[in-house]
Design a protein around this motif. Structure first.
Motif, mmCIF file in Angstrom:
data_model
loop_
_atom_site.group_PDB
_atom_site.id
_atom_site.type_symbol
_atom_site.label_atom_id
_atom_site.label_comp_id
_atom_site.label_asym_id
_atom_site.label_seq_id
_atom_site.Cartn_x
_atom_site.Cartn_y
_atom_site.Cartn_z
ATOM 1 N N LEU A 7 56.251 93.372 -39.137
ATOM 2 C CA LEU A 7 57.006 93.480 -38.066
ATOM 3 C C LEU A 7 56.636 94.244 -37.078
ATOM 4 C CD1 LEU A 7 60.014 94.253 -40.239
ATOM 5 C CD2 LEU A 7 59.974 92.218 -39.455
ATOM 6 N N ASP A 8 57.174 94.005 -35.682
ATOM 7 C CA ASP A 8 56.437 94.801 -34.530
ATOM 8 C C ASP A 8 57.832 94.042 -33.793
ATOM 9 O OD1 ASP A 8 55.487 95.732 -32.249
ATOM 10 O OD2 ASP A 8 53.912 95.037 -32.003
ATOM 11 N N ILE A 9 58.055 95.631 -32.985
ATOM 12 C CA ILE A 9 59.938 95.034 -32.476
ATOM 13 C C ILE A 9 59.721 94.883 -31.045
ATOM 14 C CG2 ILE A 9 60.481 97.605 -31.750
ATOM 15 C CD1 ILE A 9 63.011 96.919 -33.226
ATOM 16 N N VAL A 10 58.008 95.298 -30.439
ATOM 17 C CA VAL A 10 57.992 95.298 -29.442
ATOM 18 C C VAL A 10 57.232 93.693 -29.354
ATOM 19 C CG1 VAL A 10 56.112 96.223 -27.409
ATOM 20 C CG2 VAL A 10 57.301 97.919 -29.113
ATOM 21 N N GLN A 11 56.610 93.486 -29.990
ATOM 22 C CA GLN A 11 55.793 92.289 -29.594
ATOM 23 C C GLN A 11 56.979 90.715 -30.661
ATOM 24 O OE1 GLN A 11 51.529 92.137 -28.672
ATOM 25 N NE2 GLN A 11 52.140 93.259 -30.212
ATOM 26 N N MET A 12 57.395 91.169 -30.922
ATOM 27 C CA MET A 12 58.137 90.092 -32.274
ATOM 28 C C MET A 12 59.670 89.155 -31.282
ATOM 29 S SD MET A 12 60.226 91.869 -34.474
ATOM 30 C CE MET A 12 60.547 90.966 -36.085
ATOM 31 N N PRO A 13 59.729 88.246 -31.832
ATOM 32 C CA PRO A 13 61.042 87.608 -30.135
ATOM 33 C C PRO A 13 62.633 88.219 -31.200
ATOM 34 C CG PRO A 13 59.786 85.976 -32.181
ATOM 35 C CD PRO A 13 59.368 87.333 -31.772
ATOM 36 N N ASN A 203 50.327 96.517 -9.790
ATOM 37 C CA ASN A 203 51.682 95.972 -9.855
ATOM 38 C C ASN A 203 52.599 95.513 -10.293
ATOM 39 O OD1 ASN A 203 52.421 97.660 -7.029
ATOM 40 N ND2 ASN A 203 51.646 96.842 -5.569
ATOM 41 N N HIS A 204 51.764 93.944 -10.271
ATOM 42 C CA HIS A 204 52.432 92.972 -11.457
ATOM 43 C C HIS A 204 52.058 93.470 -12.926
ATOM 44 C CE1 HIS A 204 51.904 89.570 -14.136
ATOM 45 N NE2 HIS A 204 50.712 89.765 -14.529
ATOM 46 N N LEU A 205 50.980 94.274 -13.280
ATOM 47 C CA LEU A 205 51.274 95.423 -14.760
ATOM 48 C C LEU A 205 53.037 95.550 -15.017
ATOM 49 C CD1 LEU A 205 47.578 95.529 -16.136
ATOM 50 C CD2 LEU A 205 49.100 93.606 -16.231
ATOM 51 N N LYS A 206 53.232 97.029 -13.283
ATOM 52 C CA LYS A 206 53.792 98.017 -14.279
ATOM 53 C C LYS A 206 55.320 96.724 -14.163
ATOM 54 C CE LYS A 206 55.875 101.331 -10.929
ATOM 55 N NZ LYS A 206 56.378 102.243 -9.873
ATOM 56 N N ASN A 207 56.003 95.899 -13.630
ATOM 57 C CA ASN A 207 56.543 94.916 -13.266
ATOM 58 C C ASN A 207 56.805 94.413 -15.279
ATOM 59 O OD1 ASN A 207 57.396 95.283 -10.758
ATOM 60 N ND2 ASN A 207 56.086 93.946 -10.153
ATOM 61 N N MET A 208 55.505 94.187 -15.668
ATOM 62 C CA MET A 208 55.580 93.419 -16.814
ATOM 63 C C MET A 208 55.779 94.664 -17.895
ATOM 64 S SD MET A 208 51.839 91.485 -17.626
ATOM 65 C CE MET A 208 52.244 90.905 -19.071
ATOM 66 N N ARG A 209 55.718 95.901 -17.534
ATOM 67 C CA ARG A 209 56.216 97.162 -18.616
ATOM 68 C C ARG A 209 57.206 97.281 -18.273
ATOM 69 N NH1 ARG A 209 55.233 102.467 -15.395
ATOM 70 N NH2 ARG A 209 57.277 101.715 -14.542
ATOM 71 N N ASP A 210 57.903 96.977 -17.097
ATOM 72 C CA ASP A 210 59.451 97.094 -17.031
ATOM 73 C C ASP A 210 60.218 96.570 -17.942
ATOM 74 O OD1 ASP A 210 58.934 100.124 -15.700
ATOM 75 O OD2 ASP A 210 59.424 99.233 -13.538
ATOM 76 N N ASN A 211 60.022 95.120 -18.197
ATOM 77 C CA ASN A 211 60.121 93.799 -18.556
ATOM 78 C C ASN A 211 60.598 94.488 -20.018
ATOM 79 O OD1 ASN A 211 61.360 92.701 -16.148
ATOM 80 N ND2 ASN A 211 59.495 92.070 -15.213
ATOM 81 N N LEU A 212 59.039 95.008 -20.291
ATOM 82 C CA LEU A 212 59.146 95.066 -21.793
ATOM 83 C C LEU A 212 59.488 95.653 -22.165
ATOM 84 C CD1 LEU A 212 56.758 93.638 -24.435
ATOM 85 C CD2 LEU A 212 55.421 95.148 -23.780
ATOM 86 N N ILE A 213 59.939 96.703 -22.138
ATOM 87 C CA ILE A 213 60.212 98.039 -22.433
ATOM 88 C C ILE A 213 61.818 97.908 -22.378
ATOM 89 C CG2 ILE A 213 60.938 100.660 -21.585
ATOM 90 C CD1 ILE A 213 58.185 100.032 -23.384
ATOM 91 N N SER A 214 62.394 97.220 -21.294
ATOM 92 C CA SER A 214 64.065 97.016 -21.005
ATOM 93 C C SER A 214 64.427 95.299 -22.394
ATOM 94 C CB SER A 214 64.269 96.108 -19.858
ATOM 95 O OG SER A 214 64.777 95.520 -19.898
ATOM 96 N N GLU A 215 62.605 94.746 -22.274
ATOM 97 C CA GLU A 215 63.980 93.598 -24.035
ATOM 98 C C GLU A 215 63.695 94.711 -24.876
ATOM 99 O OE1 GLU A 215 60.937 89.951 -25.613
ATOM 100 O OE2 GLU A 215 61.575 90.096 -23.606
ATOM 101 N N THR A 216 62.024 95.589 -24.808
ATOM 102 C CA THR A 216 62.541 96.027 -26.725
ATOM 103 C C THR A 216 63.523 97.445 -26.902
ATOM 104 O OG1 THR A 216 60.358 97.111 -26.107
ATOM 105 C CG2 THR A 216 61.564 98.020 -28.038
ATOM 106 N N LYS A 217 64.266 97.648 -25.664
ATOM 107 C CA LYS A 217 65.263 98.438 -25.494
ATOM 108 C C LYS A 217 66.359 97.576 -25.822
ATOM 109 C CE LYS A 217 68.838 101.440 -23.310
ATOM 110 N NZ LYS A 217 69.609 100.345 -23.625
ATOM 111 N N ARG A 218 66.791 96.305 -26.009
ATOM 112 C CA ARG A 218 68.014 95.785 -26.026
ATOM 113 C C ARG A 218 67.743 94.904 -27.509
ATOM 114 N NH1 ARG A 218 67.552 93.229 -21.912
ATOM 115 N NH2 ARG A 218 65.560 91.571 -22.388
ATOM 116 N N LYS A 219 66.069 94.795 -27.611
ATOM 117 C CA LYS A 219 65.909 94.629 -29.318
ATOM 118 C C LYS A 219 66.327 95.537 -29.794
ATOM 119 C CE LYS A 219 62.050 92.220 -28.298
ATOM 120 N NZ LYS A 219 60.926 92.162 -28.735
#
Length: 248
Positions: A7-13, A203-219
């Protein structure tokens, strides 16, 4: 059921996380008692899921459980954001050929107190040049990079990659890509190898970071609501309805 240690809540769908809690519900309905909960607590390393298992199914009130889940979520998201930012800084360093000492200073700025001294960090990162040479060395362990590592270990590994790229050329990191473990870092280094501009990449990775964290929060929010619904003995169908609210 997916193995707890995977289990990995950050990377799992989100679908995989929902399936995990639905499987807990199904087993509880079949076997009764809380043996399955105790077994999951004993074998689950994923920190947020473990926290939910330990608190939601305890004697704590709903108010306490909800408040503690929010605190744990925020603490973990702050830690994940910091570690992903370290990966972003290292990727920028690779793309720009930045002096490793400058990279280290920028990494240290992400902490209230640096997790490791400058001298020790540079010494340990330099030692990795020798550590990767012996035959049979397990690169999947030595070179693994992800948000689950302790901050000091992650910092040293990332510093090594920036030093290696500066000495050997950024394209030399290509052979290490399969061993990183982190999709975020692998993509960033792949783009650096392809000679993407360092500022654009940052800048690209900053956007990726923000999206990844937002998605993790939702999960995390979904996991909490599903766990609470299991505690409240809602039906399998109703718990599935809760999960679908968090999916497209």
């Amino acid at each position: 059921m997916e193995k707890p240690q995977e289990l990995d809540i950050v990377q799992m769908p989100v679908e995989g996380l929902a399936a995990y809690w639905l499987s807990i519900k199904k087993i509880l309905d079949t076997k009764k008692g809380r043996t399955i909960i105790d077994d999951e607590i004993a074998h689950t390393d994923e920190p947020y899921i473990r926290h939910l298992l330990e608190t939601v199914f305890s004697g704590l009130s709903r108010e306490h459980v909800r408040r503690l889940a929010g605190v744990k979520r925020d603490v973990l998201l702050e830690d994940y954001t910091r570690k992903i930012d370290l990966m972003r800084i290292a990727t920028y360093a690779v793309a720009s050929g930045e002096n490793p000492q400058i990279t280290l200073v920028r990494m240290d700025s992400k902490f209230a107190t640096p997790p490791i001294t400058e001298d020790k960090a540079l010494e340990m990162a330099s030692a990795m040049f020798k550590a990767i040479q012996p035959r049979g060395v397990d690169f999947d362990i030595l070179l693994s990079v992800d948000h689950k590592l302790q901050a000091d270990r992650l910092l040293v590994k990332l510093l090594f990659f920036s030093m290696y790229a500066r000495r050997e050329g950024r394209e030399s990191l290509e052979k290490f890509l399969p061993h990183f473990g982190s999709h975020f870092f692998s993509e960033g280094i792949s783009l650096a190898i392809d000679n993407f501009d360092a500022d654009f990449l940052g800048n690209h990775l900053k956007n990726m970071r923000d999206n990844l964290i937002s998605e993790t929060k939702r999960k995390m929010d979904m996991a909490f609501e599903m766990a609470l619904a299991i505690r409240d003995k809602l039906s399998y169908e109703d718990i599935f309805r809760i999960a679908r609210a968090y999916m497209l």
